[in-house]
Design a protein around this motif. Structure first.
Motif, PDB file in Angstrom:
ATOM      1  N   LYS A 116      80.894 -10.734-110.615  1.00  0.00           N
ATOM      2  CA  LYS A 116      80.029  -9.888-111.376  1.00  0.00           C
ATOM      3  C   LYS A 116      80.295  -8.383-111.052  1.00  0.00           C
ATOM      4  O   LYS A 116      80.760  -7.671-111.949  1.00  0.00           O
ATOM      5  CB  LYS A 116      78.705 -10.048-111.039  1.00  0.00           C
ATOM      6  CG  LYS A 116      78.092 -11.423-111.440  1.00  0.00           C
ATOM      7  CD  LYS A 116      76.604 -11.551-110.830  1.00  0.00           C
ATOM      8  CE  LYS A 116      75.996 -12.929-111.539  1.00  0.00           C
ATOM      9  NZ  LYS A 116      74.691 -13.238-111.112  1.00  0.00           N
ATOM     10  N   LYS A 117      80.920  -8.069-109.851  1.00  0.00           N
ATOM     11  CA  LYS A 117      81.142  -6.671-109.614  1.00  0.00           C
ATOM     12  C   LYS A 117      82.282  -6.296-110.155  1.00  0.00           C
ATOM     13  O   LYS A 117      82.507  -5.270-110.578  1.00  0.00           O
ATOM     14  CB  LYS A 117      81.153  -6.560-108.139  1.00  0.00           C
ATOM     15  CG  LYS A 117      79.797  -6.500-107.475  1.00  0.00           C
ATOM     16  CD  LYS A 117      79.665  -6.129-106.232  1.00  0.00           C
ATOM     17  CE  LYS A 117      78.421  -6.273-105.516  1.00  0.00           C
ATOM     18  NZ  LYS A 117      78.163  -5.985-103.832  1.00  0.00           N
ATOM     19  N   ILE A 118      83.345  -7.130-110.250  1.00  0.00           N
ATOM     20  CA  ILE A 118      84.823  -6.954-110.751  1.00  0.00           C
ATOM     21  C   ILE A 118      84.683  -6.685-112.522  1.00  0.00           C
ATOM     22  O   ILE A 118      85.202  -5.787-112.930  1.00  0.00           O
ATOM     23  CB  ILE A 118      85.757  -8.244-110.577  1.00  0.00           C
ATOM     24  CG1 ILE A 118      86.133  -8.235-109.043  1.00  0.00           C
ATOM     25  CG2 ILE A 118      86.860  -8.015-111.462  1.00  0.00           C
ATOM     26  CD1 ILE A 118      86.943  -9.432-108.646  1.00  0.00           C
ATOM     27  N   LYS A 119      83.761  -7.285-112.902  1.00  0.00           N
ATOM     28  CA  LYS A 119      83.523  -7.368-114.357  1.00  0.00           C
ATOM     29  C   LYS A 119      82.793  -5.945-114.634  1.00  0.00           C
ATOM     30  O   LYS A 119      82.834  -5.445-115.592  1.00  0.00           O
ATOM     31  CB  LYS A 119      82.642  -8.389-114.961  1.00  0.00           C
ATOM     32  CG  LYS A 119      83.345  -9.691-115.063  1.00  0.00           C
ATOM     33  CD  LYS A 119      82.764 -11.002-115.290  1.00  0.00           C
ATOM     34  CE  LYS A 119      81.393 -10.829-116.197  1.00  0.00           C
ATOM     35  NZ  LYS A 119      80.761 -11.961-116.679  1.00  0.00           N
ATOM     36  N   GLU A 120      81.872  -5.631-113.756  1.00  0.00           N
ATOM     37  CA  GLU A 120      81.055  -4.290-113.805  1.00  0.00           C
ATOM     38  C   GLU A 120      81.710  -3.044-113.645  1.00  0.00           C
ATOM     39  O   GLU A 120      81.243  -1.896-114.050  1.00  0.00           O
ATOM     40  CB  GLU A 120      79.561  -4.405-113.153  1.00  0.00           C
ATOM     41  CG  GLU A 120      78.772  -5.415-113.454  1.00  0.00           C
ATOM     42  CD  GLU A 120      77.818  -5.764-112.525  1.00  0.00           C
ATOM     43  OE1 GLU A 120      77.679  -5.007-111.384  1.00  0.00           O
ATOM     44  OE2 GLU A 120      76.801  -6.424-112.773  1.00  0.00           O
ATOM     45  N   THR A 145      81.011  -5.989-101.499  1.00  0.00           N
ATOM     46  CA  THR A 145      80.146  -7.225-101.392  1.00  0.00           C
ATOM     47  C   THR A 145      79.982  -7.719 -99.938  1.00  0.00           C
ATOM     48  O   THR A 145      78.725  -8.094 -99.768  1.00  0.00           O
ATOM     49  CB  THR A 145      80.863  -8.537-102.081  1.00  0.00           C
ATOM     50  OG1 THR A 145      81.316  -7.976-103.438  1.00  0.00           O
ATOM     51  CG2 THR A 145      80.015  -9.831-102.181  1.00  0.00           C
ATOM     52  N   VAL A 146      80.965  -7.582 -99.041  1.00  0.00           N
ATOM     53  CA  VAL A 146      80.526  -8.072 -97.887  1.00  0.00           C
ATOM     54  C   VAL A 146      79.436  -7.062 -96.961  1.00  0.00           C
ATOM     55  O   VAL A 146      78.671  -7.779 -96.429  1.00  0.00           O
ATOM     56  CB  VAL A 146      81.924  -8.085 -96.838  1.00  0.00           C
ATOM     57  CG1 VAL A 146      81.665  -8.230 -95.315  1.00  0.00           C
ATOM     58  CG2 VAL A 146      82.866  -8.976 -97.261  1.00  0.00           C
ATOM     59  N   PHE A 147      79.702  -5.899 -97.422  1.00  0.00           N
ATOM     60  CA  PHE A 147      78.643  -4.906 -96.965  1.00  0.00           C
ATOM     61  C   PHE A 147      77.258  -5.029 -97.347  1.00  0.00           C
ATOM     62  O   PHE A 147      76.382  -5.055 -96.710  1.00  0.00           O
ATOM     63  CB  PHE A 147      79.090  -3.292 -97.076  1.00  0.00           C
ATOM     64  CG  PHE A 147      80.414  -2.903 -96.274  1.00  0.00           C
ATOM     65  CD1 PHE A 147      80.250  -3.348 -94.863  1.00  0.00           C
ATOM     66  CD2 PHE A 147      81.217  -2.265 -96.822  1.00  0.00           C
ATOM     67  CE1 PHE A 147      81.453  -2.879 -93.901  1.00  0.00           C
ATOM     68  CE2 PHE A 147      82.407  -1.599 -96.202  1.00  0.00           C
ATOM     69  CZ  PHE A 147      82.581  -2.114 -94.802  1.00  0.00           C
ATOM     70  N   ASP A 148      77.201  -5.242 -98.717  1.00  0.00           N
ATOM     71  CA  ASP A 148      75.999  -5.678 -99.415  1.00  0.00           C
ATOM     72  C   ASP A 148      75.327  -6.794 -98.629  1.00  0.00           C
ATOM     73  O   ASP A 148      74.091  -6.882 -98.444  1.00  0.00           O
ATOM     74  CB  ASP A 148      76.071  -5.909-100.905  1.00  0.00           C
ATOM     75  CG  ASP A 148      76.350  -4.769-101.546  1.00  0.00           C
ATOM     76  OD1 ASP A 148      76.081  -3.495-101.020  1.00  0.00           O
ATOM     77  OD2 ASP A 148      76.689  -4.805-102.795  1.00  0.00           O
ATOM     78  N   ILE A 149      76.014  -7.731 -98.408  1.00  0.00           N
ATOM     79  CA  ILE A 149      75.446  -9.270 -97.774  1.00  0.00           C
ATOM     80  C   ILE A 149      75.067  -8.941 -96.438  1.00  0.00           C
ATOM     81  O   ILE A 149      73.864  -9.360 -95.852  1.00  0.00           O
ATOM     82  CB  ILE A 149      76.481 -10.222 -97.797  1.00  0.00           C
ATOM     83  CG1 ILE A 149      76.567 -10.690 -99.275  1.00  0.00           C
ATOM     84  CG2 ILE A 149      76.063 -11.466 -96.937  1.00  0.00           C
ATOM     85  CD1 ILE A 149      77.813 -11.778 -99.509  1.00  0.00           C
ATOM     86  N   GLU A 161      89.925  -4.858-103.765  1.00  0.00           N
ATOM     87  CA  GLU A 161      89.990  -4.920-102.152  1.00  0.00           C
ATOM     88  C   GLU A 161      88.632  -4.290-101.907  1.00  0.00           C
ATOM     89  O   GLU A 161      87.693  -4.679-101.225  1.00  0.00           O
ATOM     90  CB  GLU A 161      91.160  -4.194-101.473  1.00  0.00           C
ATOM     91  CG  GLU A 161      92.392  -4.853-101.567  1.00  0.00           C
ATOM     92  CD  GLU A 161      93.258  -4.767-102.857  1.00  0.00           C
ATOM     93  OE1 GLU A 161      92.893  -4.169-103.698  1.00  0.00           O
ATOM     94  OE2 GLU A 161      93.987  -5.653-103.038  1.00  0.00           O
ATOM     95  N   THR A 162      88.298  -3.218-102.744  1.00  0.00           N
ATOM     96  CA  THR A 162      87.000  -2.416-102.629  1.00  0.00           C
ATOM     97  C   THR A 162      85.756  -3.231-103.178  1.00  0.00           C
ATOM     98  O   THR A 162      84.835  -3.293-102.488  1.00  0.00           O
ATOM     99  CB  THR A 162      87.022  -1.016-103.576  1.00  0.00           C
ATOM    100  OG1 THR A 162      88.146  -0.139-102.993  1.00  0.00           O
ATOM    101  CG2 THR A 162      85.800  -0.395-103.340  1.00  0.00           C
TER     102      THR A 162
END
Length: 61
Positions: free
Chosen positions: A26-30, A42-46, A36-37
């Motif tokens: 979803k973040k790649i599409k947005e 995503t890891v930081f969000d989780i 890499e970022t």
């Protein structure tokens, strides 16, 4: 038969952690950020959500 029992025997069918990869997709599409970022964010969000929920439940990390 299959699934979790097979995973115990060294065979894990299916995608591990589909929620993580759904978030990444979803973040790649947005965004126009590098892949890499997106993975790092995503890891930081989780981690942030996990720490927030732990604090809410009285668990100190």
């Amino acid at each position: 038969m299959g699934g979790a029992a097979d995973a115990l025997n060294g065979y894990a069918s299916g995608m591990q952690n589909p929620g993580f990869y759904d978030s990444v997709w979803k973040k790649i599409k947005e965004n126009s950020e590098s892949i890499e970022t997106v993975y790092e964010n995503t890891v930081f969000d989780i981690l942030f959500k996990t720490a927030k929920q732990a604090k809410k439940n009285g668990i100190l990390l």
